[in-house]
Write a protein that holds these residues in place. Structure first.
Motif, PDB file in Angstrom:
ATOM      1  N   ASN A  43       7.694  74.374  53.473  1.00 34.40           N
ATOM      2  CA  ASN A  43       7.732  75.249  54.438  1.00 34.40           C
ATOM      3  C   ASN A  43       7.313  74.901  55.698  1.00 34.40           C
ATOM      4  O   ASN A  43       6.322  74.039  56.039  1.00 34.40           O
ATOM      5  N   ARG A  44       8.160  74.878  56.656  1.00 37.40           N
ATOM      6  CA  ARG A  44       7.857  74.238  57.864  1.00 37.40           C
ATOM      7  C   ARG A  44       6.913  74.779  58.931  1.00 37.40           C
ATOM      8  O   ARG A  44       6.515  74.648  59.982  1.00 37.40           O
ATOM      9  N   LYS A 226       6.628  76.374  48.223  1.00 35.41           N
ATOM     10  CA  LYS A 226       7.756  76.714  48.769  1.00 35.41           C
ATOM     11  C   LYS A 226       7.145  77.916  49.923  1.00 35.41           C
ATOM     12  O   LYS A 226       6.743  77.634  50.983  1.00 35.41           O
ATOM     13  N   ALA A 227       7.405  78.957  49.690  1.00 38.71           N
ATOM     14  CA  ALA A 227       6.754  79.949  50.502  1.00 38.71           C
ATOM     15  C   ALA A 227       5.353  79.933  50.743  1.00 38.71           C
ATOM     16  O   ALA A 227       5.132  80.317  51.814  1.00 38.71           O
ATOM     17  N   TYR A 228       4.358  79.465  49.802  1.00 39.26           N
ATOM     18  CA  TYR A 228       3.139  79.234  50.202  1.00 39.26           C
ATOM     19  C   TYR A 228       2.840  77.940  50.824  1.00 39.26           C
ATOM     20  O   TYR A 228       1.621  77.770  51.300  1.00 39.26           O
ATOM     21  N   GLY A 229       3.812  76.987  51.218  1.00 41.50           N
ATOM     22  CA  GLY A 229       3.485  75.800  51.659  1.00 41.50           C
ATOM     23  C   GLY A 229       2.541  74.789  51.388  1.00 41.50           C
ATOM     24  O   GLY A 229       2.097  74.246  52.180  1.00 41.50           O
ATOM     25  N   ARG A 277       5.006  86.152  56.961  1.00 42.57           N
ATOM     26  CA  ARG A 277       5.417  85.299  58.299  1.00 42.57           C
ATOM     27  C   ARG A 277       6.608  84.302  57.874  1.00 42.57           C
ATOM     28  O   ARG A 277       7.634  84.168  58.339  1.00 42.57           O
ATOM     29  N   SER A 278       6.235  83.830  56.515  1.00 42.35           N
ATOM     30  CA  SER A 278       7.118  82.641  56.080  1.00 42.35           C
ATOM     31  C   SER A 278       8.461  83.203  55.863  1.00 42.35           C
ATOM     32  O   SER A 278       9.474  82.529  56.096  1.00 42.35           O
ATOM     33  N   VAL A 344      25.841  69.387  52.156  1.00 42.90           N
ATOM     34  CA  VAL A 344      24.634  69.080  52.641  1.00 42.90           C
ATOM     35  C   VAL A 344      23.739  70.282  52.683  1.00 42.90           C
ATOM     36  O   VAL A 344      24.154  71.345  53.201  1.00 42.90           O
ATOM     37  N   ARG A 345      22.481  69.987  52.276  1.00 37.65           N
ATOM     38  CA  ARG A 345      21.538  71.243  52.555  1.00 37.65           C
ATOM     39  C   ARG A 345      20.604  71.086  53.491  1.00 37.65           C
ATOM     40  O   ARG A 345      19.986  69.924  53.935  1.00 37.65           O
ATOM     41  N   ILE A 346      20.403  72.387  54.106  1.00 40.62           N
ATOM     42  CA  ILE A 346      19.584  72.340  55.328  1.00 40.62           C
ATOM     43  C   ILE A 346      18.419  73.340  55.219  1.00 40.62           C
ATOM     44  O   ILE A 346      18.773  74.495  54.788  1.00 40.62           O
ATOM     45  N   THR A 347      17.316  72.831  55.016  1.00 40.80           N
ATOM     46  CA  THR A 347      15.907  73.775  54.897  1.00 40.80           C
ATOM     47  C   THR A 347      15.899  74.698  56.179  1.00 40.80           C
ATOM     48  O   THR A 347      16.142  73.912  57.439  1.00 40.80           O
ATOM     49  N   ILE A 348      15.682  75.885  56.227  1.00 39.87           N
ATOM     50  CA  ILE A 348      15.518  76.647  57.359  1.00 39.87           C
ATOM     51  C   ILE A 348      14.243  76.169  57.703  1.00 39.87           C
ATOM     52  O   ILE A 348      13.006  76.167  57.356  1.00 39.87           O
TER      53      ILE A 348
END
Ligand SMILES: Cc1ncc(COP(=O)(O)O)c(C=O)c1O
Length: 367
Positions: A43-44, A226-229, A277-278, A344-348
């Motif tokens: 989670n960026r 993931k969504a909770y970071g 928000r995530s 290739v995988r790109i994380t948002i």
């Protein structure tokens, strides 16, 4: 020492995990300041601001072993999902739960059925137990092939592993396909529904969360990574029939997850503002990436998770592209280990990380 003699054949066959480069390593190696790590589906945005205080509070009892069943968090998860506490188990990440499943249920001549392009963690943990894996090719649009999976099941099949949404493809089984799988799978076979990306998918119209359609042989996996970071804390959970959970608790490492991880996850679970928000940032970032790819004639697969898979023409192209992006400070993930060498995988990431992706892409292709 003859290491070969010490090792069972199934361990010899395993390859060591090759971790992606860290931000610090890329900074040093390429002398860069600006780094965007879009490689590991993290989670960026970070995590909920409520986590820090909860973790500090947990440190007051850090000399004590943690609650082995993570009772407070277990209760919260059970309540939110409308299940009994005895139907929930927590462990050090959903990867640990996969390991628990493999330790608990496999006998040596069992097999498991899954896709050729899915979460590598299941391949590894089944490999640790020396279990034969029947990897069914994904369909032309990179989805799990339900008929292929059902046809592959035999009397020695113990598990079917399904990641829904899938990683690395970001694709999912439509509700009717998922129902068909649940209805048709023999009752002696466990269906592992890995929902690591559930929170990003939950609102998608024809996505059916496993909790809404399950039999007693279905085991649902979810994570706080993931969504909770909270990937660094290592905490995830499973929901299943209490008879299965009781057996899984026997093979879980007694005191996982750690007390700070339990406290962090409990605080994060209560913060819907951060969660929403995530999800929103990922939704917008995905659409932005589709628009960018369309404008630059790049092939990709639409995703309902927090990553998008780019489809190149060959493995060589995928190697070159990821390397050139790395030299610009954008860390991406080749997914050869997941069975798709040309992708290739790109994380948002955050909007500024997605700017970095686009600028670097244009720089490389001079567009
Ligand atoms: C489908 C899937 N399952 C499980 C995991 C592991 O998650 P955790 O951090 O909870 O071990 C991942 C991580 O990338 C994943 O993509």
């Amino acid at each position: 020492m003859n290491i070969d003699k010490l090792l069972p054949d199934n361990i010899k066959k395993l390859k060591p995990y090759v971790a992606g480069k860290t931000i610090a390593e890329v900074k040093k190696e390429y002398g860069l300041e600006r780094i965007s790590k879009l490689a590991s589906n993290e989670n960026r945005l970070g995590c909920s601001s409520k986590v820090k205080d909860a973790v500090l509070e947990s440190l007051k009892e850090i000399q004590d072993y943690p609650d082995p069943i993570a009772g407070k968090l277990r209760r919260a998860i059970a309540d939110r999902n409308g299940v009994k506490e005895s139907e929930v188990i927590l462990a050090a990440g959903s990867e640990s739960i996969i390991s628990i499943l493999c330790r608990t249920f496999f006998k040596h001549d069992d097999n498991a059925v899954t896709a050729n392009a899915t979460f590598v963690g299941f391949f590894v943990q089944a490999g640790v137990r020396g279990i034969e894996l029947k990897k069914i090719s994904v369909t032309d649009n990179y989805c799990f092939d339900v008929d292929g999976i059902l046809n592959a099941i035999d009397e020695k099949t113990k598990m079917v592993y399904l990641a829904n949404p899938n990683n690395p493809t970001g694709t999912y089984l439509k509700a009717d396909e998922y129902k068909k799988l649940v209805d048709s799978i023999p009752k002696h076979v466990l269906l592992i529904a890995d929902e690591a990306y559930y929170e990003y998918a939950a609102e998608v119209k024809d996505y059916l969360p496993a909790i809404d359609y399950r039999n007693e042989n279905v085991i649902i996996l979810r994570t706080f990574s993931k969504a909770y970071g909270l990937a660094g804390f290592r905490i995830g959970y499973a929901i299943a029939d209490e008879k299965l959970i009781t057996e899984m608790l026997k093979t879980k490492l007694t005191f996982e997850p750690t007390a700070p991880a339990q406290a962090a996850a409990h605080a994060a679970y209560g913060d819907n503002v951060f969660l929403n928000r995530s999800i929103e940032v990922v939704k917008k970032g995905r659409q932005r990436l589709y628009d960018f790819f369309d404008a630059h004639s790049v092939k990709y697969e639409k995703s309902i998770s927090n990553s998008v898979m780019m489809i190149l023409n060959s493995e060589e192209e995928a190697i070159n592209f990821t390397q050139k992006m790395l030299e610009q400070g954008v860390i991406l993930r080749r997914i050869n280990a997941f069975g798709l060498p040309e992708c290739v995988r790109i994380t948002i990431g955050t909007p500024s990380e997605m700017d970095h992706f686009e600028e670097s892409f244009k720089q490389i292709f001079k567009q």
